[in-house]
Write an enzyme that holds these catalytic residues in place. Structure first.
Site: not given
Lengths: 289, 282
Positions: B44-45, B48, B169
């Site tokens: 998740h955001n 890490g 990302e």
């Protein structure tokens, strides 16, 4: 507040050698209280349309009616203040616009700028941070010490604090993780339903457009080429491909299943939940035959 | 046994060293990535993931533990040599262009690394060919679509002939077509070369393409396994803020409706086949 685009054309850098037409004769009706999605390939003109919705850009030809204000090329900017207050825009990566010392001050900035007393701006900020799921201790922190997801929420709270009548969202969940994405989209939908907030969603996600919108407009090469309900829009795959768009994943899957069964479901399923429901119904019928 | 290419041992990193009550961004994480693997790091955001990326390319150094790359512990001395073996592509395609044209941009890093002109020309052409952008050699990067920009960024990275390609990302700001373009290029590169790919992502369809997934949660390594092993955890992933592949989501919803399925399905094809054999083909 109704928004109507009438034969809107727009050219960047007009009357210079760099003039570039971005919109051609766009007509679009966004009735008060509706949820309108605008979809289109990168460079289709979506973002240019978006900037017209609160008169950040003024059409070079045609006009746009925002509530009772008519915006045209030669419009003086002083009449547009009211429009900017009533149409809130959440831009892509809105956290880049955070600037104040504390989260509380940042959320209060917009309304105070429009003359709302500090006390009221503060109570709005507290209420909104609760609504957006921000812990209370965050209010006194610097917005720059928060996680990406929390910064996004603070920026959205800052727009909502203006009490807009129309909320325009430009890819509001880009870069968020799946849970954050769902929480924020569900929140916008709740605001839309509970407060009757007119909502305009500019997105690449066919899934979000299918799930949330009442109506969808497709932009392509600066023109609004198709407008209708999600059912109507996602009925015609070939036409979407012409505009370099795809069906939502669950409609694509529905087609695969239909092809395998050799029969059609009674309706186009815009969400996975609906698809599962329709498939289950069909299977039960098959069993009974 | 394949050879180790990156190995983290008990790595801890915190951005706020003086504040002891804040959990480290990366907390006691160990794993090994082997030559030629495609590993996806998901979470998740704030889990890490991106800190891990910065630790692997020496933008950050751990307070505890070691990062070993090509068998050597990463330090200030070997940092530049190591980085020249590692191509990186970041999230925002607009933040990583320096050249006025596509080919200038791809040539930039080569020039920096003192590659002779003749060889440079050749490598630039080859790299641009590999990402299917040959017809855009002289285009301005800013006029390309998001997917095209990221493909040029990949060309710039592979022109250095790195052993590792790190995608941080790299598809998260792209539209669906752009994402597909980038992923198909990565697949193609993997077929043609023995490049090691590390992709940091929360796009689960992207993670499904990897050989292995490392799942992060709140700074800790939560799980490691093949995509099947990871996604079979089902609801657990959802509770941690992630999502499931589309076919699994639909399977779960069908079960809720009382439809029996013979197995868990990661792909749409498997699910369609299951529906066909167990429900319609009677």
């Amino acid at each position: 507040m109704d928004i109507t685009l009438q034969q809107v054309s727009y050219a960047y850098a007009k009357n210079t050698p760099f003039e570039k037409r971005a919109l051609f004769d766009v007509n679009l009706d966004i009735p008060s209280g509706s949820y309108q999605a605008i979809i289109g390939h990168t460079g289709s003109g979506k973002s240019t349309v978006l900037q017209h919705l609160n008169a950040l850009l003024k059409p070079t030809e045609g006009s746009i009616k925002i509530g009772d204000v008519l915006v045209k090329a030669d419009q003086k900017n002083k009449h547009l203040r009211k429009v900017r207050q009533k149409v809130g825009i959440v831009f892509q990566f809105p956290e880049h616009q955070l600037f104040d010392e504390t989260v509380l001050k940042d959320i209060m900035f917009g309304p105070m700028n429009f003359g709302v007393p500090a006390e009221e701006a503060k109570s709005r900020a507290i209420e909104l941070s609760r609504l957006l799921g921000l812990p209370e201790e965050v209010l006194e922190k610097s917005p720059f010490d928060l996680s990406g997801g929390q910064m996004r929420r603070v920026a959205i709270a800052g727009v909502l604090a203006m009490n807009p009548e129309v909320l325009v969202l430009d890819e509001p969940t880009a870069g968020l993780d799946p849970r954050g994405r769902k929480e924020i989209m569900d929140l916008f939908y709740r605001l839309h339903q509970e407060k009757g907030l007119t909502t305009v969603l500019v997105t690449h996600s066919m899934e979000d457009a299918a799930r949330y919108a009442d109506r969808i407009a497709i932009m392509h090469d600066g023109k609004c080429v198709l407008e209708g309900t999600p059912q109507e829009i996602f009925e015609n795959e070939e036409r979407l491909l012409d505009y370099r768009l795809e069906l939502p994943q669950c409609v694509k899957f529905q087609k695969k299943v239909e092809q395998m069964m050799g029969k059609k479901l009674p309706t186009i399923c815009l969400t996975e939940e609906k698809l599962a429901e329709e498939l289950a119904r069909l299977m039960k019928e098959e069993r009974e035959v | 046994m394949k050879s180790e290419i990156i190995s983290l041992q008990e790595v801890t990193f915190t951005y706020t060293e003086e504040e002891k009550n804040i959990r480290p961004a990366v907390d006691n994480v160990s794993f090994t990535i082997y030559e030629g693997e495609w590993v996806a790091i998901v979470g998740h955001n704030g889990s890490g993931k991106s800190t891990l990326a910065r630790l692997m390319n020496g933008l950050l150094f751990p307070q505890k533990g070691t990062v070993r790359i090509f068998g050597e512990t990463l330090n200030e001395q070997n940092l530049w040599e190591t980085r020249s073996q590692m191509g990186m592509v970041f999230q925002n395609p607009d933040n990583q262009f320096v050249g006025a044209t596509v080919q200038d941009d791809v040539a930039f890093a080569l020039e920096n690394n003192g590659i002779p002109f003749e060889e440079m020309v050749e490598r630039v052409q080859q790299s641009i060919e590999k990402v299917n952008m040959s017809s855009f050699m002289n285009s301005e990067p800013h006029h390309l679509s998001g997917g095209q920009k990221q493909r040029v960024a990949i060309a710039g990275a592979i022109a250095l002939q790195p052993r590792i390609l790190l995608l941080d990302e790299a598809t998260s700001m792209l539209d669906p077509q752009g994402r597909e373009e980038v992923l198909s290029i990565v697949r193609k590169l993997r077929e043609e070369t023995d490049l090691t790919v590390i992709s940091i992502t929360h796009d689960l369809e992207e993670a499904l393409l990897a050989d292995r997934i490392i799942m992060m949660n709140q700074g800790e390594k939560y799980a490691v396994g093949s995509p099947e092993e990871i996604f079979l955890r089902g609801q657990e992933l959802v509770d941690l803020g992630l999502d499931l592949p589309f076919a699994m989501n639909v399977s779960r919803l069908l079960r809720d409706q009382g439809i029996e399925l013979v197995a868990e399905h990661m792909s749409e094809e498997e699910l369609v086949n299951d529906l066909w054999t167990s429900h319609f083909n009677k």
